[in-house]
Design an enzyme around this catalytic site. Structure first.
Site, PDB file in Angstrom:
ATOM      1  N   HIS A   1       0.535  -1.469  -0.343  1.00 38.60           N
ATOM      2  CA  HIS A   1      -0.233  -0.005   0.074  1.00 38.60           C
ATOM      3  C   HIS A   1       0.975   1.385   0.522  1.00 38.60           C
ATOM      4  O   HIS A   1       1.972   1.508   0.688  1.00 38.60           O
ATOM      5  CB  HIS A   1      -0.805  -0.030   1.463  1.00 38.60           C
ATOM      6  CG  HIS A   1      -2.117   0.921   1.153  1.00 38.60           C
ATOM      7  ND1 HIS A   1      -1.790   2.430   1.799  1.00 38.60           N
ATOM      8  CD2 HIS A   1      -3.306   1.213   1.023  1.00 38.60           C
ATOM      9  CE1 HIS A   1      -2.663   2.958   1.134  1.00 38.60           C
ATOM     10  NE2 HIS A   1      -4.048   2.286   1.273  1.00 38.60           N
TER      11      HIS A   1
ATOM     12  N   ASP B   1      -6.541  13.981  -7.513  1.00 34.29           N
ATOM     13  CA  ASP B   1      -6.355  12.640  -6.307  1.00 34.29           C
ATOM     14  C   ASP B   1      -7.791  12.292  -6.921  1.00 34.29           C
ATOM     15  O   ASP B   1      -8.124  12.120  -6.113  1.00 34.29           O
ATOM     16  CB  ASP B   1      -5.740  12.972  -5.245  1.00 34.29           C
ATOM     17  CG  ASP B   1      -5.135  11.973  -4.629  1.00 34.29           C
ATOM     18  OD1 ASP B   1      -5.628  10.165  -5.178  1.00 34.29           O
ATOM     19  OD2 ASP B   1      -4.366  11.706  -3.772  1.00 34.29           O
ATOM     20  N   MET B   2      -7.668  10.914  -7.491  1.00 34.22           N
ATOM     21  CA  MET B   2      -8.823  10.115  -7.445  1.00 34.22           C
ATOM     22  C   MET B   2      -9.672   8.797  -7.292  1.00 34.22           C
ATOM     23  O   MET B   2      -8.004   8.275  -8.115  1.00 34.22           O
ATOM     24  CB  MET B   2      -9.949  10.431  -8.333  1.00 34.22           C
ATOM     25  CG  MET B   2      -8.886  10.529  -9.731  1.00 34.22           C
ATOM     26  SD  MET B   2     -10.438  10.695 -11.263  1.00 34.22           S
ATOM     27  CE  MET B   2     -11.023   9.129 -11.268  1.00 34.22           C
TER      28      MET B   2
ATOM     29  N   LYS C   1     -17.719   4.157 -17.236  1.00 27.21           N
ATOM     30  CA  LYS C   1     -16.704   5.048 -17.388  1.00 27.21           C
ATOM     31  C   LYS C   1     -15.291   4.259 -16.164  1.00 27.21           C
ATOM     32  O   LYS C   1     -14.176   4.221 -16.254  1.00 27.21           O
ATOM     33  CB  LYS C   1     -17.209   6.377 -17.541  1.00 27.21           C
ATOM     34  CG  LYS C   1     -18.076   6.323 -18.437  1.00 27.21           C
ATOM     35  CD  LYS C   1     -18.435   7.693 -18.405  1.00 27.21           C
ATOM     36  CE  LYS C   1     -19.344   8.234 -19.573  1.00 27.21           C
ATOM     37  NZ  LYS C   1     -19.704   9.250 -20.177  1.00 27.21           N
TER      38      LYS C   1
END
Length: 302
Positions: free
Chosen positions: A129, A187-188, A246
């Site tokens: 991570h 940042d998504m 999408k």
């Protein structure tokens, strides 16, 4: 409406940034992490909190990093190495190290390559991570470059028309410098929401909105504990009639660049091993950097 769980804490402790950073660094060092690596890891976590992304900050120090080192799932002293490279690209092996450190080293390499060739791209295998995706492309801004970062993860997200998780939350981040003011940083997650937001909701005793996740039967749930147990998040777009294909498609793109390109594999086959992808684009390889940054500032202000 709030859902109050027994583990909810009412204590809030405020500390100075440097104190928090040194605390995190000491925790890493006490468990065998090299001081340089401990400093990098601590900085990534604290930066997350400073950006207001509390779900991925120091709150994850114990369970996502210290505990995983303690139980042997993460290597505290990885020998990060390059497995294959060309002038502008590379494949890096994280040696099961903390993604916080592996990601930093990989982004450094992408920037180094971009400084020579104009563009640098690094795919990473065998990592863990890596915290907030947005930390790494921001590193490129100081070099007048556009930065890119993404990672895949174990399945949490159901595909369009499905209710069995097939993708990780697979975040994407892009950062670009400007002439004046804060830089552009995206940042998504490619899911409606990141897993960390459920952890935050549980700690705060709050419900989650409709459309974030499903229960084990494939029905929408507003209970974050149910959502965490079911591991059935929805892709960006939420439901199929809102074009969630999408978000699902973007998640697959991340899996291609982070999992297939690196060789670690796509999300359905992942456990604790993750793949990452980093990029750096030297702006003056395309046009004068001052002109680019001026236009970025104008775009932001308009």
């Amino acid at each position: 409406m709030s859902i109050v769980h027994e583990e909810q804490s009412k204590d809030i402790v405020l500390v100075k940034v440097e104190v928090l950073r040194e605390f995190a660094k000491s925790c890493f060092q006490n468990i065998g992490v090299h001081p340089d690596h401990a400093s990098i890891a601590a900085d990534v976590l604290v930066e997350s909190d400073l950006r207001g992304i509390e779900s991925h900050g120091v709150v994850r120090l114990k369970d996502h990093y210290i505990d995983r080192i303690s139980n042997g799932g993460t290597n505290p002293k990885p020998k990060i190495r390059i497995l294959h490279e060309a002038p502008s690209t590379a494949l890096m092996d994280g040696d099961a190290g903390m993604g916080l450190v592996v990601g930093y080293r990989a982004m450094e390499l992408a920037i180094q390559k971009a400084s020579v060739t104009g563009a640098g791209f690094v795919s990473v295998t065998n990592s863990r991570h890596f915290g907030i995706a947005g930390y790494y492309p921001t590193m490129a801004i100081a070099h007048d470059m556009i930065g890119i970062a993404m990672t895949n993860a174990s399945p949490l997200v159901a595909p369009t028309f499905g209710n069995v998780p097939m993708l990780g939350t697979n975040p994407i981040s892009v950062a670009a410098p400007v002439e004046d003011g804060p830089p552009f940083i995206l940042d998504m997650a490619t899911s409606v929401v990141s897993a960390g937001k459920l952890e935050t909701a549980i700690r705060n005793g709050e419900e989650i909105p409709e459309g974030w996740a499903m229960d084990l039967n494939g029905s929408s749930t507003t209970d974050p504990k149910v959502a965490r147990t079911s591991r059935r998040f929805l892709p960006l777009g939420s439901y199929s009639d809102n074009s969630n294909y999408k978000g699902y498609g973007l998640g697959i793109v991340v899996d291609i660049l982070c999992g297939v390109l690196s060789g670690i594999g796509a999300s359905p086959g992942l456990g604790k091993n993750f793949g990452h992808f980093f990029g750096a684009l030297r702006i003056d390889g395309f046009r004068p950097e001052n002109e680019f940054k001026h236009m970025m500032t104008k775009m932001a202000k308009d």
